[in-house]
Design an enzyme around this catalytic site. Structure first.
Site, PDB file in Angstrom:
ATOM      1  N   ASP A   1      -0.711 -45.353 106.034  1.00 22.10           N
ATOM      2  CA  ASP A   1       0.122 -44.600 106.983  1.00 22.10           C
ATOM      3  C   ASP A   1       0.080 -43.089 106.737  1.00 22.10           C
ATOM      4  OD1 ASP A   1       0.801 -47.033 107.937  1.00 22.10           O
ATOM      5  OD2 ASP A   1       2.863 -47.034 107.217  1.00 22.10           O
TER       6      ASP A   1
ATOM      7  N   GLY B   1       6.729 -47.101  97.820  1.00 22.97           N
ATOM      8  CA  GLY B   1       7.499 -48.045  96.999  1.00 22.97           C
ATOM      9  C   GLY B   1       6.900 -48.177  95.608  1.00 22.97           C
ATOM     10  N   THR B   2       5.585 -48.290  95.572  1.00 23.44           N
ATOM     11  CA  THR B   2       4.878 -48.448  94.295  1.00 23.44           C
ATOM     12  C   THR B   2       5.098 -47.235  93.397  1.00 23.44           C
ATOM     13  OG1 THR B   2       3.191 -49.686  95.463  1.00 23.44           O
ATOM     14  CG2 THR B   2       2.603 -48.872  93.278  1.00 23.44           C
TER      15      THR B   2
HETATM   16  N1  LIG Z   1      12.654 -48.098  94.634  1.00 21.74           N
HETATM   17  C1  LIG Z   1      11.816 -48.905  93.979  1.00 21.74           C
HETATM   18  N2  LIG Z   1      11.917 -49.059  92.629  1.00 21.74           N
HETATM   19  C2  LIG Z   1      11.078 -49.870  91.956  1.00 21.74           C
HETATM   20  N3  LIG Z   1      10.097 -50.591  92.547  1.00 21.74           N
HETATM   21  C3  LIG Z   1       9.955 -50.495  93.871  1.00 21.74           C
HETATM   22  C4  LIG Z   1      10.794 -49.647  94.662  1.00 21.74           C
HETATM   23  N4  LIG Z   1      10.420 -49.771  95.957  1.00 21.74           N
HETATM   24  C5  LIG Z   1       9.390 -50.639  95.969  1.00 21.74           C
HETATM   25  N5  LIG Z   1       9.097 -51.059  94.724  1.00 21.74           N
HETATM   26  C6  LIG Z   1       8.050 -52.015  94.347  1.00 21.74           C
HETATM   27  O1  LIG Z   1       6.780 -51.436  94.664  1.00 21.74           O
HETATM   28  C7  LIG Z   1       5.902 -52.440  95.171  1.00 21.74           C
HETATM   29  C8  LIG Z   1       5.294 -52.004  96.465  1.00 21.74           C
HETATM   30  O2  LIG Z   1       6.284 -51.556  97.374  1.00 21.74           O
HETATM   31  P1  LIG Z   1       6.111 -51.690  98.960  1.00 21.74           P
HETATM   32  O3  LIG Z   1       5.926 -53.129  99.309  1.00 21.74           O
HETATM   33  O4  LIG Z   1       7.225 -50.968  99.601  1.00 21.74           O
HETATM   34  O5  LIG Z   1       4.699 -51.047  99.254  1.00 21.74           O
HETATM   35  P2  LIG Z   1       4.216 -49.555  99.112  1.00 21.74           P
HETATM   36  O6  LIG Z   1       3.862 -49.279  97.709  1.00 21.74           O
HETATM   37  O7  LIG Z   1       5.251 -48.652  99.715  1.00 21.74           O
HETATM   38  O8  LIG Z   1       2.886 -49.578  99.938  1.00 21.74           O
HETATM   39  P3  LIG Z   1       2.698 -49.563 101.531  1.00 21.74           P
HETATM   40  O9  LIG Z   1       4.014 -49.260 102.161  1.00 21.74           O
HETATM   41  O10 LIG Z   1       1.698 -48.488 101.776  1.00 21.74           O
HETATM   42  O11 LIG Z   1       2.186 -50.888 101.880  1.00 21.74           O
HETATM   43  C9  LIG Z   1       6.701 -53.719  95.276  1.00 21.74           C
HETATM   44  O12 LIG Z   1       6.322 -54.579  94.219  1.00 21.74           O
HETATM   45  C10 LIG Z   1       8.149 -53.275  95.155  1.00 21.74           C
HETATM   46  O13 LIG Z   1       8.954 -54.229  94.488  1.00 21.74           O
HETATM   47  O1  LIG Z   2       2.229 -56.960 106.882  1.00 24.07           O
HETATM   48  P1  LIG Z   2       2.369 -56.194 105.640  1.00 24.07           P
HETATM   49  O2  LIG Z   2       1.363 -56.490 104.609  1.00 24.07           O
HETATM   50  O3  LIG Z   2       3.760 -56.212 105.097  1.00 24.07           O
HETATM   51  O4  LIG Z   2       2.053 -54.665 105.966  1.00 24.07           O
HETATM   52  C1  LIG Z   2       2.470 -53.992 107.103  1.00 24.07           C
HETATM   53  C2  LIG Z   2       2.816 -52.582 106.773  1.00 24.07           C
HETATM   54  O5  LIG Z   2       1.989 -52.022 105.793  1.00 24.07           O
HETATM   55  C3  LIG Z   2       1.515 -50.758 106.200  1.00 24.07           C
HETATM   56  O6  LIG Z   2       0.161 -50.897 106.511  1.00 24.07           O
HETATM   57  C4  LIG Z   2       1.627 -49.734 105.095  1.00 24.07           C
HETATM   58  O7  LIG Z   2       2.949 -49.483 104.789  1.00 24.07           O
HETATM   59  C5  LIG Z   2       2.354 -50.394 107.421  1.00 24.07           C
HETATM   60  O8  LIG Z   2       1.665 -49.600 108.346  1.00 24.07           O
HETATM   61  C6  LIG Z   2       2.702 -51.724 107.967  1.00 24.07           C
HETATM   62  O9  LIG Z   2       3.923 -51.709 108.648  1.00 24.07           O
HETATM   63 MG   LIG Z   3       5.600 -48.090 101.755  1.00 22.09          MG
END
Ligand SMILES: Nc1ncnc2c1ncn2[C@@H]1O[C@H](COP(=O)(O)OP(=O)(O)OP(=O)(O)O)[C@@H](O)[C@H]1O
Ligand SMILES: O=P(O)(O)OC[C@H]1O[C@](O)(CO)[C@@H](O)[C@@H]1O
Ligand SMILES: [Mg+2]
Length: 542
Positions: free
Chosen positions: A271, A242-243
């Site tokens: 993950d 997402g980040t």
């Molecule tokens: N498609 C997108 N476009 C812009 N920003 C996004 C998008 N998807 C997620 N984000 C932003 O990125 C940040 C992190 O996203 P998310 O909570 O999905 O975690 P992540 O980066 O995937 O890490 P993890 O899944 O490993 O915990 C959030 O602030 C979210 O708003």
């Molecule tokens: O409880 P939180 O902080 O949303 O994180 C849980 C999720 O974050 C991760 O550690 C990373 O995406 C996943 O394995 C898990 O589902």
């Molecule tokens: Mg993620």
């Protein structure tokens, strides 16, 4: 390396040596396309090369060479800003590096995505090799860097922060580094903190992130406004899939506004589901910590008659932690992951296997990834489709559910009396400091990220590919997710180590039931390389 062609409408041929000067060359829209989704944020260099203008239709920046060589390159300031001054890399005067032969990375160096090849294979896709360049595009006192951490926690976050700060300071003399607090929304809703080598000195010994993190709250315009208002010109964004999508959006906006701001992603996910890279930092630490929970489950299980230990591990969509923790432990009898659907009742089902294993061994350990069996659970329970602030699906607790299902089964069938202990160490494996090898990995990632930004590259994720540090365009990181491939050798190794059923039944022999993803890296004789044959869920009807 042979001559390398930048493909474009005018079939202009440019040596990679001159590649950084492409902005001044009249390169037109590229005609070839690469496999990518519509949200891709890479772009072909040279379009709209005049200062402070932007490409109307960003496309991946691809360079073709001889024998099927392809460089999936990353954007550079010179692609959209002309007449930028350059400076000699201050590292050339650094006594630590003066003895290193060929310390600077050659401009033509690239790293192949695939190292398993056949004698007639094309050279295939490559990524730009990371590392220090002879010329840099920033003077030390001109740099104002910012670091932000987003998404869930992961071992090593603090190490990356520390090494970014120290790398900028010690290698490039950069004194101004801001920490953005609380994830993306911290750009516009929170204060920043000044990061110095002194204040980050010990942080790698702590879990979590000293900057704080969050989900949701990504507002591209507000973030870029804040970057502009604060005079930030290097942004280091540490986070998961997402980040990195958010980072790609920030880069696009920065480029649209014609700003000399390097936008750099550093991939983080416990993950290990980020594609292209070998593995993500913190993964090894998490797998190691998971051993403690598996050991406990094993001790509990073998101490009683018909003891069952169930351990739930993280892994929302990808079961890498569960798979590696199982392979490492040798005490696990069954590993359940999202990529390999399973079923409970009947021949070849989980209950039958548990009974067999208990009869043979008197105890067993089951490891289950949190994303496994979600469809099965939803069939049996009325579940609500809930999401977190970033739009990620909130999962049901599969560990609790399966533990109860197993208990109910044996109570109902009365075949044997069991004792089941459920251990849920999920947050414990990610809230710890990184181990030694992850610390080294974080250091290399951070230093590579810094070298790239100083050299004027932008819009990239710094990542390890086949053991080498590279710069990967955002669109490649964002186009799909890394999964355990259940027809790959690694999963076969696990099955042969646990002796668990494959849960595929007859269907594994029936090719019609196997939905294959596009074989991206088909070898010339039609074989598929290990990691490209991707089989999707195909037994939900069992
Ligand atoms: N498609 C997108 N476009 C812009 N920003 C996004 C998008 N998807 C997620 N984000 C932003 O990125 C940040 C992190 O996203 P998310 O909570 O999905 O975690 P992540 O980066 O995937 O890490 P993890 O899944 O490993 O915990 C959030 O602030 C979210 O708003
Ligand atoms: O409880 P939180 O902080 O949303 O994180 C849980 C999720 O974050 C991760 O550690 C990373 O995406 C996943 O394995 C898990 O589902
Ligand atoms: Mg993620």
């Amino acid at each position: 390396m042979g001559s390398v062609t930048v493909s474009n409408k005018k079939s202009q041929t440019t040596s990679l040596n001159n590649y950084n000067n492409l902005a001044t060359a009249p390169v037109a829209n590229k005609t070839e396309s690469v496999t990518t989704n519509n949200n891709c944020n890479g772009w072909i260099g040279g379009e709209g090369a005049s200062a402070m203008t932007s490409a109307p239709n960003p496309k991946p920046k691809i360079v073709y060479g001889t024998a099927g060589y392809i460089l999936e390159d990353v954007p550079h300031f010179t692609d959209y800003i002309s007449d930028l001054p350059t400076y000699p890399n201050p590292l050339q005067d650094n006594p630590a590096y003066s003895v290193v032969k060929q310390y600077f990375v050659h401009v033509d160096d690239s790293v192949p995505q695939k190292v398993v090849v056949h004698k007639d294979s094309e050279r295939g896709v490559h990524f730009r090799r990371a590392g220090p360049r002879q010329k840099v595009y920033f003077e030390s006192d001109e740099v104002k860097a910012a670091i932000v951490t987003c998404g869930g926690l992961c071992p090593g976050l603090n190490t990356v922060i520390r090494e970014l700060v120290c790398g900028l300071h010690h290698m490039y003399g950069v004194k101004s580094v801001l920490g953005i607090e609380g994830g993306y929304r911290g750009f516009y809703a929170r204060n920043t903190i000044n990061l110095t080598p002194k204040c980050v000195n010990d942080i790698h010994k702590r879990g979590g992130t000293v900057l704080g993190t969050s989900r949701g709250g990504h507002d591209t315009n507000k973030i870029v406004d804040s970057i502009q208002d604060r005079g930030i010109n290097q942004v280091y964004i540490i986070g998961g899939d997402g980040t990195q999508r958010g980072a790609a959006a920030i880069f696009e906006e920065v480029r649209r506004r014609g700003l000399k701001v390097a936008v750099v992603g550093i991939p983080k996910t416990i993950d290990n589901d980020i594609p292209v890279i070998d593995k993500s930092f913190g993964f090894d630490t998490a797998v190691e910590e998971a051993q403690r929970a598996i050991n406990a489950a094993h001790v509990e299980a073998e101490s009683v008659e018909n003891g069952i230990g169930v351990v739930k591990l993280m892994g929302r969509y990808s079961g890498f932690i569960a798979m590696y923790a199982t392979l490492a432990s040798r005490d696990v009898d069954c590993c359940l992951i999202p990529e390999s659907p399973f079923y409970l009742e009947g021949p070849g089902g989980l209950f039958e296997y548990i009974e067999k294993r208990l009869k043979e061994n008197g105890h067993m350990v089951i490891v289950i990834a949190e994303g496994a069996g979600q469809e099965l659970m939803s069939e049996k329970m009325q579940t609500m489709n809930k999401q977190d602030a970033s739009g990620n699906k909130l999962l049901q607790d599969v560990g609790l559910w399966i533990s109860q299902e197993i208990k109910d089964h044996f109570a109902r069938e009365k075949t044997m009396a069991i004792t089941l202990k459920y251990i849920d160490p999920t947050y414990m494996i990610r809230a710890i400091p990184s181990n030694a090898s992850d610390n080294v990995y974080c250091t290399l990632l951070a230093q590579s990220a810094v070298h790239g930004a100083m050299a004027g590259y932008t819009g990239y994720t710094s990542g390890l590919v086949n053991g080498r540090q590279t710069y990967i365009p955002f669109y490649r990181i964002n186009e799909n997710r890394n999964h355990v491939v259940i027809t790959d050798r690694m999963w076969a190794r696990l099955l042969s180590s646990t002796n668990q059923p494959s849960f595929l039944g007859d269907k594994c022999h029936n090719k019609d039931n196997v939905e294959e993803e596009e074989p991206l890296n088909q070898l010339p004789n039609g074989d598929l390389s290990d990691d490209t044959l991707k089989v999707k869920k195909e037994i939900s009807s069992i």
